[in-house]
Design a protein around this motif. Structure first.
Motif, PDB file in Angstrom:
ATOM      1  N   LEU A 130       0.829  -1.205   0.000  1.00  0.00           N
ATOM      2  CA  LEU A 130       0.000   0.000   0.000  1.00  0.00           C
ATOM      3  C   LEU A 130       0.862   1.253   0.000  1.00  0.00           C
ATOM      4  CD1 LEU A 130      -3.020   0.829   0.213  1.00  0.00           C
ATOM      5  CD2 LEU A 130      -2.708   0.957   2.659  1.00  0.00           C
ATOM      6  N   LEU A 131       2.089   1.161   0.522  1.00  0.00           N
ATOM      7  CA  LEU A 131       2.876   2.369   0.763  1.00  0.00           C
ATOM      8  C   LEU A 131       4.127   2.515  -0.092  1.00  0.00           C
ATOM      9  CD1 LEU A 131       2.700   2.733   4.649  1.00  0.00           C
ATOM     10  CD2 LEU A 131       1.341   3.884   2.910  1.00  0.00           C
ATOM     11  N   PHE A 132       4.456   1.510  -0.926  1.00  0.00           N
ATOM     12  CA  PHE A 132       5.766   1.605  -1.569  1.00  0.00           C
ATOM     13  C   PHE A 132       5.848   2.747  -2.579  1.00  0.00           C
ATOM     14  CE2 PHE A 132       5.294  -0.248  -5.841  1.00  0.00           C
ATOM     15  CZ  PHE A 132       4.039  -0.800  -5.743  1.00  0.00           C
ATOM     16  N   ILE A 133       4.731   3.124  -3.173  1.00  0.00           N
ATOM     17  CA  ILE A 133       4.797   4.200  -4.165  1.00  0.00           C
ATOM     18  C   ILE A 133       5.033   5.576  -3.522  1.00  0.00           C
ATOM     19  CG2 ILE A 133       3.398   5.465  -5.859  1.00  0.00           C
ATOM     20  CD1 ILE A 133       2.832   2.878  -7.160  1.00  0.00           C
ATOM     21  N   PRO A 134       4.226   5.976  -2.518  1.00  0.00           N
ATOM     22  CA  PRO A 134       4.571   7.245  -1.859  1.00  0.00           C
ATOM     23  C   PRO A 134       5.948   7.193  -1.198  1.00  0.00           C
ATOM     24  CG  PRO A 134       2.825   6.100  -0.673  1.00  0.00           C
ATOM     25  CD  PRO A 134       2.960   5.430  -1.999  1.00  0.00           C
ATOM     26  N   LEU A 135       6.344   6.035  -0.645  1.00  0.00           N
ATOM     27  CA  LEU A 135       7.670   5.952  -0.029  1.00  0.00           C
ATOM     28  C   LEU A 135       8.776   6.108  -1.072  1.00  0.00           C
ATOM     29  CD1 LEU A 135       7.288   3.192   2.715  1.00  0.00           C
ATOM     30  CD2 LEU A 135       7.798   5.613   3.047  1.00  0.00           C
ATOM     31  N   PHE A 136       8.505   5.630  -2.273  1.00  0.00           N
ATOM     32  CA  PHE A 136       9.461   5.824  -3.370  1.00  0.00           C
ATOM     33  C   PHE A 136       9.706   7.321  -3.581  1.00  0.00           C
ATOM     34  CE2 PHE A 136      10.147   6.479  -7.950  1.00  0.00           C
ATOM     35  CZ  PHE A 136      11.254   5.677  -8.173  1.00  0.00           C
TER      36      PHE A 136
ATOM     37  N   LEU B  91       3.953  -2.516 -11.557  1.00  0.00           N
ATOM     38  CA  LEU B  91       4.120  -2.467 -13.009  1.00  0.00           C
ATOM     39  C   LEU B  91       3.803  -1.077 -13.550  1.00  0.00           C
ATOM     40  CD1 LEU B  91       4.480  -4.312 -15.645  1.00  0.00           C
ATOM     41  CD2 LEU B  91       1.986  -4.245 -15.735  1.00  0.00           C
ATOM     42  N   LYS B  92       2.670  -0.515 -13.091  1.00  0.00           N
ATOM     43  CA  LYS B  92       2.252   0.797 -13.593  1.00  0.00           C
ATOM     44  C   LYS B  92       3.100   1.912 -12.983  1.00  0.00           C
ATOM     45  CE  LYS B  92      -0.893  -0.398 -16.356  1.00  0.00           C
ATOM     46  NZ  LYS B  92      -0.569  -0.223 -17.757  1.00  0.00           N
ATOM     47  N   GLY B  93       3.284   1.855 -11.658  1.00  0.00           N
ATOM     48  CA  GLY B  93       3.886   2.984 -10.954  1.00  0.00           C
ATOM     49  C   GLY B  93       5.390   3.069 -11.090  1.00  0.00           C
ATOM     50  N   ILE B  94       6.094   1.985 -10.786  1.00  0.00           N
ATOM     51  CA  ILE B  94       7.556   2.049 -10.768  1.00  0.00           C
ATOM     52  C   ILE B  94       8.117   1.717 -12.151  1.00  0.00           C
ATOM     53  CG2 ILE B  94       9.657   1.209  -9.647  1.00  0.00           C
ATOM     54  CD1 ILE B  94       7.972   2.586  -7.630  1.00  0.00           C
ATOM     55  N   GLN B  95       7.679   0.593 -12.733  1.00  0.00           N
ATOM     56  CA  GLN B  95       8.228   0.194 -14.026  1.00  0.00           C
ATOM     57  C   GLN B  95       7.724   1.086 -15.150  1.00  0.00           C
ATOM     58  OE1 GLN B  95       7.339  -4.053 -13.911  1.00  0.00           O
ATOM     59  NE2 GLN B  95       9.436  -4.417 -14.584  1.00  0.00           N
ATOM     60  N   GLY B  96       6.405   1.386 -15.120  1.00  0.00           N
ATOM     61  CA  GLY B  96       5.815   2.186 -16.177  1.00  0.00           C
ATOM     62  C   GLY B  96       6.041   3.682 -15.990  1.00  0.00           C
ATOM     63  N   GLY B  97       6.531   4.060 -14.814  1.00  0.00           N
ATOM     64  CA  GLY B  97       6.816   5.466 -14.563  1.00  0.00           C
ATOM     65  C   GLY B  97       5.589   6.335 -14.336  1.00  0.00           C
TER      66      GLY B  97
END
Lengths: 290, 315
Positions: free
Chosen positions: A133-139, B275-281
């Motif tokens: 749930l949090l890895f994207i904002p933490l990124f 896939l969408k957020g990190i890999q797909g940017g």
């Protein structure tokens, strides 16, 4: 009397059959559970020729045992760097997590302050927040701190996974220490840190061991955060390094890959072999007690 | 448990006869106690607010931006996902994955706990330890072993099937079998958690209940239905709820085994969001996908919390 005797004889025979059946079915289940690690071990000890030949029974080694995959792994790949990074990251994550949770659990188990009840419940709730749930904002947060592609970013985020559970079980262990002990200590003139280090921590040692193992496992095994935050070989840790770097050969090096996966997985397995009972009692304490 | 109120403690201690010096030291210590307690919790508060609460709200904010994160687009990302078949497939697959895996983990864990509980006391540790190895290995790494077992050209499982029945199965390249594979690996990995919890639960059921049932002539099935299950209701509920959260939020197994394929049919929220957020940017879209987990997690957390609170009250 005779009737009684045969009755008990039947019970004994039934019990023997039931025990036999229990062992039989358990063996089937255990084969299922141990099959993958067993096959990984077998593969890692086979020569490349034997792995790629489809002849013969695949679950035994027929052409002699070789340690070449392990040798190659330790000398020709960045595996030793991954191992060193994982050890560093795990050590500091465990240290930070335990310091935070012991201090907080001590306060929450023994002292009351405004909002302490809410905080204890809140800590439990954060335990239920998954990493996905949090890895994207933490990124983004890690990027903002300039820590992308640095193993120290993991020392920052791994405690978020370990601290809630560690605090929660430490509260339980601390709360079970009799109040008479700290009353006696206060009368003897002990201040809060003397009480913590000389009474609470020694008495709650089983809980501290359980919490430490938990923090260790979380940090050692985590896959998502390093996959999202790290990319260069110098900074990668074992889980991601093994999965991504060792796979990217021209040919699949199954032997080396299995050797790497087994070596990377062995520290937690060895730790559990010795300290399993502490961990299980810590894990089940919260759920089973009462 | 006795009451934890500091005031109660000081009052009780204050009433005991002791020297003036001691009791004033006491009062000073306890007067400062709530400040001290708060200070001891500051590291925890920084961690929870800085790296859990703030990122969560930041995630909501991010999900409202456009791909370049330059413009506020409202709910456009959410609406975009609603129109995508792939997204609905992720939703369906996540639900299927979670329910199937949790059901079998709970069932197999329950059976194994009973079998191990039936063994002589001194043998139980060994069998429990063997079963735990699967759970102790980092899942990303043990999944590599499974991947090798399922590997298309050298698959050891296919070798057995071919030898016995003359068939081979495209484990990871056909939707049905790929789904079957990721669920199997998850069951393999997670069953031991149920096993430990149930085993501890079984130990906590008072033996005299079974003895009383024996005297009444109850058979094994009746004892299971009328004693074991009601006594373990609480632990079964909390273990299942907890495992549902962990399974629903799974990432490692699917990522390593199938990477979401074939053609996105095995993606879960976690892997699709990666896939969408990190890999797909497309950070906002990725945040949006992972936020869809939140309502379901919140409902599960509500039930777990109610369960935990109930137990605290019972103490």
């Amino acid at each position: 009397m005779i009737i009684r005797k045969t009755f008990f004889g039947d019970v004994h025979r039934n019990r023997r059959w039931a025990l036999f059946a229990a062992y039989f079915f358990l063996t089937l289940f255990i084969i299922f559970f141990l099959f993958p690690p067993f096959y990984m071990l077998i593969t890692s000890l086979k020569t490349n020729e034997e792995i790629s030949s489809m002849k013969g029974f695949p679950f035994i080694i027929q052409q002699g045992i070789t340690l070449s995959h392990y040798k190659k792994l330790l000398t020709e790949t960045p595996f030793p760097t991954f191992f060193k990074n994982t050890v560093i990251v795990t050590f500091f994550s465990v240290l930070v997590s335990m310091a935070i949770s012991i201090l907080a659990a001590y306060a929450l188990a023994r002292m009351r302050f405004w909002g302490s009840g809410v905080l204890a419940t809140g800590v439990f709730l954060t335990y239920l927040v998954p990493e996905t749930l949090l890895f994207i904002p933490l990124f983004k947060v890690i990027g903002g701190l300039g820590l992308l592609n640095s193993k120290w970013s993991l020392v920052l985020v791994f405690p978020t996974l370990a601290v809630p559970f560690c605090t929660w079980i430490m509260i339980g262990y601390f709360a079970s220490i009799p109040k008479e002990l700290d009353e006696a200590a206060v009368i003897d003139g002990a201040n809060w840190y003397q009480m913590l280090f000389q009474i609470f921590i020694p008495v709650a040692m089983p809980g501290i061991i359980a919490a430490t193992i938990f923090a260790f496992t979380i940090s050692w095994a985590n896959f998502l955060y390093p996959l999202a935050f790290l990319y260069s070989n110098e900074e990668l840790v074992l889980t991601v390094g093994t999965v991504s770097t060792l796979i990217r050969g021209d040919v699949m090096h199954w032997g080396g890959l299995m050797a790497g996966a087994l070596l990377a997985a062995s520290p937690p397995v060895i730790l559990y072999a010795f300290l399993m009972d502490y961990y299980i009692s810590g894990l089940t304490a919260g759920a089973v007690k009462n | 448990m006795n009451e934890q109120a500091v005031q109660g403690q000081t009052a009780r201690l204050g009433s005991e006869p002791k020297t003036v010096d001691d009791s004033s030291r006491f009062k000073m210590l306890f007067r400062r106690k709530s400040t001290l307690a708060f200070l001891l919790c500051v590291p925890l508060l920084i961690l929870v607010f800085g790296l859990i609460v703030y990122p969560f709200f930041y995630s909501i904010f991010l999900s409202l931006l456009n791909k370049k994160e330059t413009r506020f687009v409202g709910l456009a990302n959410y609406l975009f996902l609603f129109k995508r078949d792939t997204f609905w497939m992720v939703v369906r697959q996540s639900v299927l994955f979670t329910f199937t895996a949790v059901f079998f983990k709970a069932l197999i864990g329950f059976i194994m706990a009973h079998l191990i509980d039936y063994l002589p006391e001194n043998r139980q540790r060994l069998w429990r330890g063997l079963a735990l190895i699967a759970w102790v290995m980092p899942p990303a790494l043990s999944t590599l072993g499974w991947w090798w077992l399922f590997e298309p050209s050298y698959s050891a499982i296919n070798w057995i099937l071919d030898g016995l029945f003359g068939i081979t199965i495209p484990w990871l390249s056909e939707t049905f079998w790929a789904r079957f594979s990721v669920i199997t690996v998850n069951i393999w990995f997670g069953t031991s958690f149920f096993l430990i919890m149930y085993l501890a639960g079984l130990k906590s059921v008072p033996q005299d209940l079974y003895e009383a049932a024996d005297i009444d002539g109850a058979n094994a099935w009746q004892k299971l239905i009328h004693i074991t299950l009601p006594m373990m209701r609480n632990i079964i509920a909390i273990t299942t709820l907890f495992s549902t959260i962990v399974t629903f939020a799974n990432f490692d197994i699917v990522r390593v085994l199938t990477g979401g394929g074939p053609t996105n049919t095995t993606h879960l929220f976690g892997t699709y969001s990666f896939l969408k957020g990190i890999q797909g940017g497309d950070i906002p879209l990725g945040a949006c996908v992972s936020l869809f987990m939140f309502p379901i997690l919140a409902v599960l957390a509500f039930f777990i919390l109610r369960n935990v609170r109930q137990r605290v009250r019972e103490i």
